[in-house]
Design a protein around this motif. Sequence first.
Motif, short mmCIF file in Angstrom:
data_model
loop_
_atom_site.label_atom_id
_atom_site.label_comp_id
_atom_site.label_asym_id
_atom_site.label_seq_id
_atom_site.Cartn_x
_atom_site.Cartn_y
_atom_site.Cartn_z
N PRO A 133 2.17 56.74 50.83
CA PRO A 133 2.92 57.79 50.13
C PRO A 133 4.39 57.67 50.48
O PRO A 133 4.73 57.38 51.63
CB PRO A 133 2.31 59.08 50.67
CG PRO A 133 0.99 58.70 51.24
CD PRO A 133 1.15 57.29 51.74
N LEU A 134 5.27 57.92 49.51
CA LEU A 134 6.70 57.76 49.72
C LEU A 134 7.42 59.09 49.59
O LEU A 134 7.11 59.90 48.73
CB LEU A 134 7.28 56.77 48.69
CG LEU A 134 6.67 55.38 48.64
CD1 LEU A 134 7.37 54.54 47.58
CD2 LEU A 134 6.75 54.69 50.00
N ALA A 135 8.42 59.27 50.46
CA ALA A 135 9.26 60.46 50.40
C ALA A 135 10.71 60.03 50.56
O ALA A 135 11.00 58.90 51.00
CB ALA A 135 8.88 61.46 51.49
N LEU A 136 11.61 60.93 50.22
CA LEU A 136 13.04 60.65 50.36
C LEU A 136 13.72 61.86 50.99
O LEU A 136 13.47 62.99 50.58
CB LEU A 136 13.65 60.32 49.00
CG LEU A 136 15.12 59.89 49.04
CD1 LEU A 136 15.33 58.61 48.24
CD2 LEU A 136 16.02 60.99 48.51
N GLY A 137 14.57 61.59 51.99
CA GLY A 137 15.32 62.66 52.65
C GLY A 137 16.79 62.33 52.67
O GLY A 137 17.20 61.34 53.27
N SER A 138 17.61 63.15 52.02
CA SER A 138 19.03 62.84 51.85
C SER A 138 19.90 64.04 52.16
O SER A 138 19.53 65.18 51.87
CB SER A 138 19.29 62.39 50.41
OG SER A 138 20.67 62.23 50.17
N MET A 139 21.09 63.76 52.70
CA MET A 139 22.08 64.81 52.92
C MET A 139 22.98 65.03 51.71
O MET A 139 23.93 65.80 51.78
CB MET A 139 22.92 64.48 54.16
CG MET A 139 22.21 64.72 55.48
SD MET A 139 21.77 66.47 55.76
CE MET A 139 20.08 66.53 55.15
N SER A 140 22.68 64.37 50.60
CA SER A 140 23.35 64.68 49.34
C SER A 140 22.67 65.89 48.71
O SER A 140 21.54 66.24 49.05
CB SER A 140 23.26 63.50 48.38
OG SER A 140 24.12 62.46 48.76
N CYS A 141 23.35 66.53 47.77
CA CYS A 141 22.73 67.64 47.04
C CYS A 141 21.70 67.07 46.06
O CYS A 141 21.75 65.89 45.69
CB CYS A 141 23.77 68.47 46.32
SG CYS A 141 24.61 67.63 44.96
N ARG A 142 20.78 67.92 45.61
CA ARG A 142 19.69 67.45 44.75
C ARG A 142 20.21 66.88 43.44
O ARG A 142 19.68 65.88 42.93
CB ARG A 142 18.71 68.59 44.49
CG ARG A 142 17.49 68.19 43.65
CD ARG A 142 16.66 67.11 44.33
NE ARG A 142 15.61 66.61 43.49
CZ ARG A 142 14.30 66.90 43.66
NH1 ARG A 142 13.94 67.71 44.63
NH2 ARG A 142 13.39 66.38 42.87
N LEU A 187 19.20 54.13 39.37
CA LEU A 187 18.54 52.99 40.03
C LEU A 187 17.15 52.72 39.47
O LEU A 187 16.50 51.76 39.88
CB LEU A 187 18.44 53.26 41.54
CG LEU A 187 19.74 53.42 42.31
CD1 LEU A 187 19.45 53.63 43.79
CD2 LEU A 187 20.66 52.22 42.12
N GLY A 188 16.69 53.57 38.55
CA GLY A 188 15.35 53.41 38.01
C GLY A 188 14.27 53.83 38.99
O GLY A 188 13.13 53.36 38.91
N LEU A 189 14.60 54.73 39.90
CA LEU A 189 13.65 55.17 40.93
C LEU A 189 13.19 56.61 40.74
O LEU A 189 12.51 57.15 41.62
CB LEU A 189 14.28 55.02 42.32
CG LEU A 189 14.55 53.59 42.80
CD1 LEU A 189 15.28 53.60 44.14
CD2 LEU A 189 13.26 52.80 42.91
N ASP A 190 13.55 57.23 39.63
CA ASP A 190 13.09 58.60 39.42
C ASP A 190 11.57 58.58 39.24
O ASP A 190 11.01 57.73 38.55
CB ASP A 190 13.78 59.24 38.21
CG ASP A 190 13.91 58.31 37.02
OD1 ASP A 190 13.68 57.09 37.19
OD2 ASP A 190 14.24 58.79 35.92
N GLY A 191 10.90 59.50 39.91
CA GLY A 191 9.45 59.58 39.86
C GLY A 191 8.73 58.74 40.89
O GLY A 191 7.51 58.82 41.01
N VAL A 192 9.48 57.95 41.66
CA VAL A 192 8.86 57.06 42.65
C VAL A 192 8.45 57.81 43.91
O VAL A 192 7.42 57.52 44.51
CB VAL A 192 9.82 55.89 42.99
CG1 VAL A 192 9.33 55.11 44.21
CG2 VAL A 192 9.97 54.97 41.79
N PHE A 193 9.27 58.80 44.31
CA PHE A 193 9.03 59.50 45.57
C PHE A 193 8.25 60.79 45.32
O PHE A 193 8.68 61.66 44.55
CB PHE A 193 10.37 59.80 46.26
CG PHE A 193 11.14 58.55 46.60
CD1 PHE A 193 10.83 57.82 47.74
CD2 PHE A 193 12.15 58.09 45.76
CE1 PHE A 193 11.52 56.67 48.05
CE2 PHE A 193 12.85 56.94 46.06
CZ PHE A 193 12.53 56.21 47.22
N GLY A 194 7.11 60.91 46.00
CA GLY A 194 6.27 62.08 45.80
C GLY A 194 6.88 63.35 46.35
O GLY A 194 6.61 64.44 45.85
#
Length: 244
Positions: free
Chosen positions: A123-132, A142-149
């Motif tokens: 399972p993949l997640a993403l944690g960023s200090m940028s705003c949503r 980047l074509g990565l929308d929907g990749v991270f659960g």
Amino acid sequence: MGAVIFDLDGTLVQTERLKGLSYARAVAELRPEVPQADALAVFARVVGRAREEVARALVAELDLDAAARRGAPALGLRQPWQVVAALHARAYEAMLEDPGLVRRSVLAHNVALVEHARRAGFPLALGSMSCRAHVDRVLGLLGLDGVFGVIATRDDVVRGKPDPEIYLLLARELGRTPHECLAIEDSAAGVTAALTAGVACLAVPTSLTRPGLHAVARLDPRWLVEEPAAVAPAFDRLVATLSA
């Protein structure tokens, strides 16, 4: 090993470089005489940290207080750091309007690692200090929308990296303990946040984050990967070590 958590800025795309330039532009609006190199040097020391901390560092180290206070009323703001953050956001958002600029900043070896981890069944997640909003914009480009659960951003936490809050939140949302997760990070702040949370970490620095990352004493040097071609093999070795 139960899940893999990716950082975004500086890990999947060199938006840290773009952010550094946008902060430098904010500084130039307030004090044009400050060399861009000075602004970038301050940014490099706090890269990966929350927006308020970055802006406060710039105000303090580059003597922006008076100029920011003069500009605050026009922006409807009160604090000098808020002025710097607002000017940075305006410049950064303009950069994100250029799809080519973002796509040219992709870190292909780490984006390839996303697919590598997904094929391995994690399972993949993403944690960023940028705003949503910025995270969604970059992932889309980047074509990565929907990749991270699961995705967590600065909008979801009170304390930014290097505080472990975002990693503890992501582990809960993934239904895993922190010790069942592996983070992919590029900065000292991000690595410190992961390790403090109890999350194992593979660090892949950029030229901007490398100096600070080498100073993180808690990071096992085996898991600091300098060469792009070595990222996937190092990931597999770390997964095997954690699963043993």
